[in-house]
Design an enzyme around this catalytic site. Structure first.
Site, PDB file in Angstrom:
ATOM      1  N   SER A 127       0.665  -0.956  -0.394  1.00  0.00           N
ATOM      2  CA  SER A 127      -0.262  -0.261  -0.338  1.00  0.00           C
ATOM      3  C   SER A 127       0.847   1.492   0.073  1.00  0.00           C
ATOM      4  O   SER A 127       0.015   2.117  -0.532  1.00  0.00           O
ATOM      5  CB  SER A 127      -1.060  -0.294   1.119  1.00  0.00           C
ATOM      6  OG  SER A 127       0.005  -0.384   2.363  1.00  0.00           O
ATOM      7  N   LYS A 181      13.341  -0.116  -2.137  1.00  0.00           N
ATOM      8  CA  LYS A 181      11.697  -0.041  -1.816  1.00  0.00           C
ATOM      9  C   LYS A 181      11.531   1.672  -1.524  1.00  0.00           C
ATOM     10  O   LYS A 181      12.002   2.761  -1.222  1.00  0.00           O
ATOM     11  CB  LYS A 181      11.904  -0.397   0.218  1.00  0.00           C
ATOM     12  CG  LYS A 181      10.395   0.106   0.209  1.00  0.00           C
ATOM     13  CD  LYS A 181      10.663  -0.792   2.048  1.00  0.00           C
ATOM     14  CE  LYS A 181       8.831  -0.445   2.726  1.00  0.00           C
ATOM     15  NZ  LYS A 181       9.045  -0.931   4.040  1.00  0.00           N
ATOM     16  N   ASP A 212       3.268  -5.720  12.641  1.00  0.00           N
ATOM     17  CA  ASP A 212       2.448  -6.270  11.397  1.00  0.00           C
ATOM     18  C   ASP A 212       3.153  -7.210  11.028  1.00  0.00           C
ATOM     19  O   ASP A 212       4.683  -7.452  10.799  1.00  0.00           O
ATOM     20  CB  ASP A 212       3.682  -5.255  10.654  1.00  0.00           C
ATOM     21  CG  ASP A 212       2.118  -5.012   9.327  1.00  0.00           C
ATOM     22  OD1 ASP A 212       1.662  -5.791   9.368  1.00  0.00           O
ATOM     23  OD2 ASP A 212       2.435  -4.526   8.651  1.00  0.00           O
ATOM     24  N   ASN A 271       5.990  -9.968   5.175  1.00  0.00           N
ATOM     25  CA  ASN A 271       7.039  -9.381   5.790  1.00  0.00           C
ATOM     26  C   ASN A 271       8.216 -10.770   6.476  1.00  0.00           C
ATOM     27  O   ASN A 271       9.153 -10.094   6.637  1.00  0.00           O
ATOM     28  CB  ASN A 271       6.516  -8.665   7.467  1.00  0.00           C
ATOM     29  CG  ASN A 271       5.689  -7.069   7.078  1.00  0.00           C
ATOM     30  OD1 ASN A 271       5.460  -6.701   5.698  1.00  0.00           O
ATOM     31  ND2 ASN A 271       5.188  -6.758   7.948  1.00  0.00           N
ATOM     32  N   ASP A 315      10.852  -6.374   7.221  1.00  0.00           N
ATOM     33  CA  ASP A 315      10.081  -4.589   7.045  1.00  0.00           C
ATOM     34  C   ASP A 315       9.928  -4.710   7.924  1.00  0.00           C
ATOM     35  O   ASP A 315       9.395  -4.923   9.472  1.00  0.00           O
ATOM     36  CB  ASP A 315       8.610  -5.134   6.586  1.00  0.00           C
ATOM     37  CG  ASP A 315       7.992  -3.330   6.631  1.00  0.00           C
ATOM     38  OD1 ASP A 315       7.974  -2.915   7.370  1.00  0.00           O
ATOM     39  OD2 ASP A 315       7.396  -3.337   5.276  1.00  0.00           O
TER      40      ASP A 315
END
Length: 347
Positions: free
Chosen positions: A44, A62, A192, A197, A211
């Site tokens: 996202s 990234k 998260d 991840n 992540d």
């Protein structure tokens, strides 16, 4: 969710080049031997590209979508409107604190300089843990909108479901142990639990941690609350469990007696499974369905939950995500031993 992750929006090459021109020094393209314009991951906030530099480095870049940071406030507000329109929330439920927490976390995740610092921190914390791999950050190609890290090979963590039972068990054991180390020892937690991840490298049997945008600093008092909760739960001490639940904000002075008793009973059900069942079969959804039924009964009975502290909410999100991953992998793990080892509670 896997299809959504793999098929997420990706910037077209023209837009991607524009972003790189804005964020990288002039002549950046001359330093690349290869640049795969097809992202290896997309989500996202940004997408990830594999690049080979002429100096021999194999990197994952990234790259943040342009304008995403500026749209977070309105996007979160729109989500709030949709939730309220759904009619699923009980009357009087305070949604605003949760929306504000989501807005703040998403803003934090757009700061790649901050994330780079967390990647380095976890790399240091886990440098002597052979079951984990954390990519190194390359600061000369990183800024607030681009994060350059070592390219890490591995398959989707869900693919571990095809591995032998012992490996599936070990992966979940390692991830639960890591979460408890974060809570009780490190004082920071990556909150998260999105499956994307993690990667798993079957050749080395390492779990790759990718992540670190949603890292939470944990108040030592919060860790103590969890320790007291675990101690009360494993000892089946209902009175202490009630106190621990109230200290954590799960119940408060406005919670009626019948609701308090039911919530504590639900918590104790979890600990009963942990304490009495030996290795927990995460694929067995019996308790999960029981708790869902209990939660629905509370809702129908007019229970209005207090505003849960954001710190507790995020920690619970991490543990819930690990439970879901354990179910996905069909793992069987002795959770009690892990809890006792990391919380310092002896038998």
């Amino acid at each position: 969710m896997s299809r959504l992750r793999d098929g997420a929006y990706a910037m077209p090459p023209k837009q991607l080049k524009q972003v790189l021109n804005e964020q990288l020094p002039d002549g950046w393209a001359r330093l690349f031997r290869t640049f795969d314009v097809n992202p290896i991951a997309a989500a996202s906030i940004g997408q990830v590209h594999r690049v080979h530099l002429k100096d021999g480095r194999d990197l994952a870049l990234k790259i943040q979508y342009p304008g995403v940071a500026n749209s977070i406030g309105s996007d979160v507000a729109n989500v709030g409107v949709l939730i309220k329109m759904s009619g699923l929330l009980p009357d009087g439920f305070e949604l605003a604190p949760y929306l504000e927490a989501a807005r703040q976390q998403l803003h934090d995740e757009t700061d790649y300089i901050q994330e780079a610092g967390q990647v380095f921190r976890f790399g240091q914390l886990l440098k002597d843990e052979p079951q984990f791999a954390v990519p190194a950050v390359h600061t000369d190609w990183s800024n607030s909108k681009i994060l350059a890290m070592d390219y890490m090979a591995g398959g989707a963590i869900e693919d571990v479901a095809a591995e032998p039972q012992a490996i599936r068990n070990q992966v979940i054991t390692d991830l639960i142990s890591l979460a408890l180390s974060e809570l009780f020892e490190f004082g920071v937690m990556q909150t998260d639990p999105n499956f994307a991840n993690y990667l798993y490298a079957p050749q080395t049997r390492k779990i790759v941690l990718l992540d670190f945008g949603a890292v939470l600093k944990i108040d030592p008092r919060t860790a103590d609350k969890y320790r007291r909760l675990i101690c009360a739960g494993l000892q089946s001490d209902t009175d202490d469990l009630m106190i621990a639940a109230q200290d954590m904000g799960v119940i408060d002075a406005t919670t009626g007696g019948a609701h308090r008793a039911r919530i504590v009973q639900m918590i104790q059900q979890v600990f009963n499974m942990i304490r009495d069942g030996g290795a927990i079969d995460f694929a067995d959804q019996t308790l999960s369905k029981q708790l869902q039924a209990e939660g629905l009964a509370l809702y129908k009975d007019g229970f209005l939950p207090p505003v849960l502290p954001v710190e507790i909410l995020l920690i619970q999100r991490k543990f819930a995500g690990l439970f879901l991953l354990g179910a996905r992998l069909g793992a069987r793990v002795d959770v009690e031993d892990i809890l006792r080892a990391h919380s310092g509670i002896i038998r």
